[in-house]
Write a protein that holds these residues in place. Structure first.
Motif, PDB file in Angstrom:
ATOM      1  N   LYS A  95      -7.578  17.141  87.354  1.00 52.59           N
ATOM      2  CA  LYS A  95      -8.476  17.401  88.560  1.00 52.59           C
ATOM      3  C   LYS A  95      -9.729  17.059  88.093  1.00 52.59           C
ATOM      4  O   LYS A  95     -10.532  16.615  89.120  1.00 52.59           O
ATOM      5  CB  LYS A  95      -8.847  18.968  88.639  1.00 52.59           C
ATOM      6  CG  LYS A  95      -7.287  19.636  89.386  1.00 52.59           C
ATOM      7  CD  LYS A  95      -7.658  21.212  89.325  1.00 52.59           C
ATOM      8  CE  LYS A  95      -6.208  21.622  90.096  1.00 52.59           C
ATOM      9  NZ  LYS A  95      -6.010  23.216  89.961  1.00 52.59           N
TER      10      LYS A  95
ATOM     11  N   LEU B 266      -1.983  18.748  85.593  1.00 52.84           N
ATOM     12  CA  LEU B 266      -2.538  18.916  86.709  1.00 52.84           C
ATOM     13  C   LEU B 266      -4.054  19.480  86.435  1.00 52.84           C
ATOM     14  O   LEU B 266      -4.835  18.978  87.238  1.00 52.84           O
ATOM     15  CB  LEU B 266      -1.736  19.706  87.822  1.00 52.84           C
ATOM     16  CG  LEU B 266      -0.584  18.710  88.372  1.00 52.84           C
ATOM     17  CD1 LEU B 266       0.319  19.847  89.263  1.00 52.84           C
ATOM     18  CD2 LEU B 266      -0.733  17.433  89.022  1.00 52.84           C
ATOM     19  N   ASP B 267      -3.914  20.096  85.571  1.00 49.95           N
ATOM     20  CA  ASP B 267      -5.441  20.853  85.461  1.00 49.95           C
ATOM     21  C   ASP B 267      -6.379  20.051  84.910  1.00 49.95           C
ATOM     22  O   ASP B 267      -7.469  19.707  85.259  1.00 49.95           O
ATOM     23  CB  ASP B 267      -5.358  21.845  84.318  1.00 49.95           C
ATOM     24  CG  ASP B 267      -4.640  23.134  84.902  1.00 49.95           C
ATOM     25  OD1 ASP B 267      -4.677  23.214  86.197  1.00 49.95           O
ATOM     26  OD2 ASP B 267      -3.991  24.084  84.134  1.00 49.95           O
TER      27      ASP B 267
ATOM     28  N   GLU C 194      -0.175  16.638  95.933  1.00 47.69           N
ATOM     29  CA  GLU C 194      -0.917  17.576  95.379  1.00 47.69           C
ATOM     30  C   GLU C 194      -2.552  17.264  95.391  1.00 47.69           C
ATOM     31  O   GLU C 194      -3.427  17.924  95.140  1.00 47.69           O
ATOM     32  CB  GLU C 194      -0.659  17.819  93.764  1.00 47.69           C
ATOM     33  CG  GLU C 194       0.516  18.532  93.480  1.00 47.69           C
ATOM     34  CD  GLU C 194       1.978  17.756  93.804  1.00 47.69           C
ATOM     35  OE1 GLU C 194       2.078  16.727  94.456  1.00 47.69           O
ATOM     36  OE2 GLU C 194       2.991  18.203  93.423  1.00 47.69           O
ATOM     37  N   PHE C 195      -2.753  15.783  95.658  1.00 44.28           N
ATOM     38  CA  PHE C 195      -4.171  15.505  95.244  1.00 44.28           C
ATOM     39  C   PHE C 195      -4.819  14.932  96.708  1.00 44.28           C
ATOM     40  O   PHE C 195      -5.713  14.379  96.712  1.00 44.28           O
ATOM     41  CB  PHE C 195      -4.539  14.380  94.242  1.00 44.28           C
ATOM     42  CG  PHE C 195      -4.020  14.704  92.915  1.00 44.28           C
ATOM     43  CD1 PHE C 195      -4.759  15.548  92.220  1.00 44.28           C
ATOM     44  CD2 PHE C 195      -2.906  14.476  92.434  1.00 44.28           C
ATOM     45  CE1 PHE C 195      -4.703  16.145  90.920  1.00 44.28           C
ATOM     46  CE2 PHE C 195      -2.607  14.824  90.994  1.00 44.28           C
ATOM     47  CZ  PHE C 195      -3.381  15.559  90.381  1.00 44.28           C
TER      48      PHE C 195
ATOM     49  N   ASP D 227       3.734  18.174  87.985  1.00 48.59           N
ATOM     50  CA  ASP D 227       3.233  18.740  86.978  1.00 48.59           C
ATOM     51  C   ASP D 227       4.166  18.620  85.570  1.00 48.59           C
ATOM     52  O   ASP D 227       3.554  18.783  84.416  1.00 48.59           O
ATOM     53  CB  ASP D 227       3.025  20.315  87.090  1.00 48.59           C
ATOM     54  CG  ASP D 227       4.237  21.192  87.143  1.00 48.59           C
ATOM     55  OD1 ASP D 227       5.342  20.393  87.342  1.00 48.59           O
ATOM     56  OD2 ASP D 227       4.125  22.375  87.397  1.00 48.59           O
TER      57      ASP D 227
ATOM     58  N   TYR E 236       4.103  12.562  96.395  1.00 51.02           N
ATOM     59  CA  TYR E 236       3.323  13.739  95.892  1.00 51.02           C
ATOM     60  C   TYR E 236       2.096  14.008  96.439  1.00 51.02           C
ATOM     61  O   TYR E 236       1.103  12.991  96.378  1.00 51.02           O
ATOM     62  CB  TYR E 236       3.016  13.495  94.312  1.00 51.02           C
ATOM     63  CG  TYR E 236       4.437  13.524  93.607  1.00 51.02           C
ATOM     64  CD1 TYR E 236       5.225  14.580  93.326  1.00 51.02           C
ATOM     65  CD2 TYR E 236       4.919  12.133  93.102  1.00 51.02           C
ATOM     66  CE1 TYR E 236       6.612  14.551  92.363  1.00 51.02           C
ATOM     67  CE2 TYR E 236       6.143  12.183  92.466  1.00 51.02           C
ATOM     68  CZ  TYR E 236       6.868  13.417  92.168  1.00 51.02           C
ATOM     69  OH  TYR E 236       8.094  13.275  91.455  1.00 51.02           O
TER      70      TYR E 236
END
Length: 192
Positions: free
Chosen positions: A63, A59-60, A154-155, A54, A152
């Motif tokens: 998405k 990150l927002d 996150e996705f 981040d 990473y």
């Protein structure tokens, strides 16, 4: 010789302090009270503190992007900053993660242009550490890494994408091309 609960300091060049203390001294108490600068990498590699994703991208907003768009944003950020950037699918990452449980260490020959150097790799997902085998033999766990890789995830669930950031820690020991080849080769070994 040091007296009980005492510390000696030796000043080196560039304002860097090396500390020698008695083993009975509570170093956390002493360090919190002393106004000195230290080099964290001077005695080996301290626990990994990778840059959070981040802090690299929002990150927002990310998405709403496609996996290809995210990979492009990540590559653009790393380009020109001296980092290595790769991507992989979440399925491949899970496979590598499972295989690394059985095989935590690798020894990989690396062609450096005129000869081979043997590199030692330690896998602790979501991280990989690379150092020279001779340094590892001489210093063990205190051997400073030449190159680190952070994964990473996150996705991984939403986009089936894992981003990989490689940091060359000791540029005198490893070039960018060598580090990228080393990371790709290690990933290939784990995936086959």
């Amino acid at each position: 010789m040091l007296l009980d609960y005492s510390i000696q300091f030796a000043r080196l060049s560039a304002g860097v302090w090396w500390t020698f203390s008695h083993p009975d001294v509570a170093t956390s108490e002493i360090w919190s009270q002393l106004p000195i600068r230290t080099l964290r990498f001077a005695t080996g590699f301290s626990p990994l503190q990778p840059k959070p994703l981040d802090s690299i991208m929002d990150l927002d907003r990310a998405k709403n992007r496609s996996a290809e768009g995210l990979a492009s944003i990540f590559d653009d950020y790393l380009l020109g900053r001296g980092f290595i950037g790769l991507t992989m699918t979440a399925k491949l990452y899970r496979l590598l993660e499972q295989r690394s449980l059985d095989c935590l260490y690798f020894v990989i020959p690396l062609w450096t242009g005129s000869c081979y150097t043997t590199m030692f790799c330690q896998v602790q997902f979501p991280y990989m550490l690379f150092t020279g085998l001779e340094d590892y033999k001489a210093r063990g766990a205190q051997a400073a890494p030449y190159f680190t890789a952070s994964f990473y995830t996150e996705f991984a669930k939403s986009k089936d994408l894992v981003l990989i950031r490689g940091d060359i820690v000791r540029t005198s020991k490893l070039t960018g091309e060598e580090a990228k080849w080393l990371l790709e080769t290690t990933l290939n070994f784990l995936s086959e």
